[in-house]
Design a protein around this motif. Structure first.
Motif, PDB file in Angstrom:
ATOM      1  N   PHE A 144      23.436 -57.490 -28.505  1.00 28.24           N
ATOM      2  CA  PHE A 144      24.748 -57.358 -27.855  1.00 28.24           C
ATOM      3  C   PHE A 144      25.520 -58.669 -27.902  1.00 28.24           C
ATOM      4  O   PHE A 144      26.740 -58.674 -28.092  1.00 28.24           O
ATOM      5  N   VAL A 203      29.174 -49.890 -29.693  1.00 27.85           N
ATOM      6  CA  VAL A 203      27.753 -49.826 -30.018  1.00 27.85           C
ATOM      7  C   VAL A 203      27.192 -48.529 -29.454  1.00 27.85           C
ATOM      8  O   VAL A 203      27.324 -48.252 -28.260  1.00 27.85           O
ATOM      9  N   PRO A 248      30.344 -56.048 -28.327  1.00 28.42           N
ATOM     10  CA  PRO A 248      31.057 -54.771 -28.239  1.00 28.42           C
ATOM     11  C   PRO A 248      32.051 -54.735 -27.085  1.00 28.42           C
ATOM     12  O   PRO A 248      31.862 -55.394 -26.053  1.00 28.42           O
ATOM     13  N   VAL A 299      29.883 -49.233 -19.982  1.00 24.86           N
ATOM     14  CA  VAL A 299      28.953 -48.270 -20.553  1.00 24.86           C
ATOM     15  C   VAL A 299      29.437 -46.845 -20.269  1.00 24.86           C
ATOM     16  O   VAL A 299      29.631 -46.462 -19.114  1.00 24.86           O
ATOM     17  N   PHE A 318      23.954 -46.491 -28.440  1.00 21.35           N
ATOM     18  CA  PHE A 318      22.568 -46.797 -28.075  1.00 21.35           C
ATOM     19  C   PHE A 318      21.795 -45.488 -27.986  1.00 21.35           C
ATOM     20  O   PHE A 318      22.106 -44.623 -27.172  1.00 21.35           O
ATOM     21  N   ILE A 368      29.753 -49.732 -24.761  1.00 18.93           N
ATOM     22  CA  ILE A 368      28.494 -49.148 -25.226  1.00 18.93           C
ATOM     23  C   ILE A 368      28.534 -47.651 -24.947  1.00 18.93           C
ATOM     24  O   ILE A 368      28.877 -47.227 -23.843  1.00 18.93           O
ATOM     25  N   ALA A 383      26.022 -44.822 -24.671  1.00 19.32           N
ATOM     26  CA  ALA A 383      24.590 -44.540 -24.565  1.00 19.32           C
ATOM     27  C   ALA A 383      24.368 -43.042 -24.395  1.00 19.32           C
ATOM     28  O   ALA A 383      25.121 -42.360 -23.700  1.00 19.32           O
ATOM     29  N   LEU A 426      17.827 -50.497 -21.734  1.00 16.52           N
ATOM     30  CA  LEU A 426      19.222 -50.916 -21.869  1.00 16.52           C
ATOM     31  C   LEU A 426      19.693 -51.642 -20.616  1.00 16.52           C
ATOM     32  O   LEU A 426      20.363 -52.678 -20.699  1.00 16.52           O
TER      33      LEU A 426
END
Length: 425
Positions: free
Chosen positions: A68, A4, A73, A102, A6, A76, A78, A90
């Motif tokens: 989410f 994903v 996922p 992340v 972001f 992520i 970002a 987030l």
């Protein structure tokens, strides 16, 4: 992998441009991707053309957390500026969920947002110079520990085909530029916080020696545009509106002989430099030791153009390029070769994919040893060139730089941002 992205928005900036190109590359490698964004925008089409679903969400933690839960996922990706911003929602969303790894692309080489350390596992910088500056701004050593959970992937840039000579000739004729005139250009969005009068002052100095020169600006801030419309030398300027039309922007760049890229804050990467270099245009940029400095890495003084930071030094370099067609051609060739190697999209996606996989598997940076070597080389080059090539430039650049460094020291002491938490916390 299920990834994903972001993003705060889908605007026309370099952050969104790079995110879209990276996403397309990952999608071509059969990864599953979705985009969560707080605001829609013109980049939507690029993601959708790559078969990537866009989900626009409100800036509230609950609906983001629900997305989410639905998407499940593995990781992520970002994109964040490194200072507090609305995308910090987030972290609030992730606090309500089981841990999701992340990877953050840190756009400006900053660590002024300590709360994001709670949800960020790995940081990716967008140029080697920005990486060096991130360490220095936070008074950290560039060593193996730094690169345990940090790396670099330069923004990707696809090679661009030169437009036909007839197209550039027509463009120049349309805007009153004769075939024997040298056309300088400054290309940027009309943002007053980036504007500096350096390009105008330098061009006017150079123009006093080079009567067959003009300066194209696409697009200056509105007040600067009004000033030029009233100026006695207004016929020396071509002022055009900003555009997001790729063919129009390409023909604009192709029609320029030399690019003047000036900014008061510098560049952490700089598509406005990379794209003209991609079309074999030499670039004259200014150094900003108090700000971002990737322009020094992209241009490389004396190779793909020049770094010049006072009106006199920039005018001198502009005059040299205006007077010598062979110098313009040679520097343009070097610029193109350098930028295409540096921003090779396949290599950039390779790096991003490998790092995403390492983050998912809770592993450390797979490129750590090579990263340290390249960062050390970038640091040496930065130190050699960021204060200019003359004592006048030194006097112009050093004082403000030292004031900013003192402020950074105070900020680091106040917030205790001396280290980024280790990967796999």
């Amino acid at each position: 992998m299920r990834i994903v992205l972001f993003l705060n928005g889908l605007g026309l900036g370099g952050t969104e441009k790079a995110a879209a190109r990276w996403a397309r590359g990952l999608r071509e490698r059969n990864h599953d991707l979705w985009v969560l964004t707080l605001e829609d925008g013109p980049r939507r089409r690029e993601f959708e053309e790559a078969g990537i679903e866009i989900r626009v969400v409100p800036s509230l933690s609950s609906p983001i957390a629900e997305e989410f839960r639905s998407l499940r996922p593995d990781v992520i990706h970002a994109h964040a500026p490194g200072h507090p911003h609305r995308g910090d929602v987030l972290g609030e969303a992730l606090a309500a969920l089981p841990k999701i790894p992340v990877l953050q692309t840190n756009v400006f080489g900053q660590a002024l947002n300590p709360k994001e350390n709670r949800w960020t596992d790995f940081r990716l910088y967008v140029s080697w110079t920005s990486c060096v500056q991130a360490a220095r701004r936070n008074f950290r050593r560039l060593d193996a520990n730094f690169f345990r959970d940090a790396s670099v992937a330069l923004y990707p840039l696809d090679p661009i085909e030169q437009p036909a000579e007839s197209e550039t000739r027509d463009f120049r004729e349309k805007h009153g530029v004769a075939s024997d005139e040298i056309l300088f250009g400054r290309l940027s969005r009309p943002e007053p916080n980036k504007w500096t009068n350096l390009a105008l002052a330098a061009f006017r100095l150079a123009a006093s020696h080079d009567p067959k020169t003009k300066l194209l600006l696409r697009e200056p801030p509105s007040e600067i545009r009004r000033q030029l419309e009233r100026a006695s030398d207004r016929d020396r300027f071509v002022v055009l509106p900003a555009t997001n039309d790729v063919p129009e922007l390409t023909i604009t760049i192709a029609s320029i002989d030399v690019v003047l890229h000036t900014s008061v804050v510098g560049e952490s990467f700089g598509y406005g430099i990379a794209e003209p270099m991609n079309l074999a245009k030499p670039v004259i940029a200014n150094s900003t030791p108090w700000g971002d400095q990737a322009q020094i890495e992209l241009v490389r003084h004396g190779e793909g153009g020049y770094i010049a930071s006072t009106p006199a030094s920039m005018a001198e370099k502009a005059h040299a390029l205006a007077a010598d067609p062979s110098l313009r051609a040679e520097m343009g060739r070097r610029a193109q070769s350098h930028i295409r190697q540096l921003t090779n999209p396949e290599g950039s996606v390779d790096r991003l994919e490998a790092i995403l996989r390492a983050v998912v598997e809770r592993q450390t940076n797979p490129f750590a040893r090579d990263d340290l070597r390249r960062a050390e080389a970038a640091a040496r080059y930065l130190d050699q060139h960021q204060f200019g090539e003359s004592w006048r430039e030194q006097l112009s650049l050093r004082p403000f730089h030292y004031r900013v460094r003192f402020h950074q020291l105070r900020s680091a002491a106040k917030t205790r941002i001396f280290a980024i938490p280790a990967h796999g916390k």
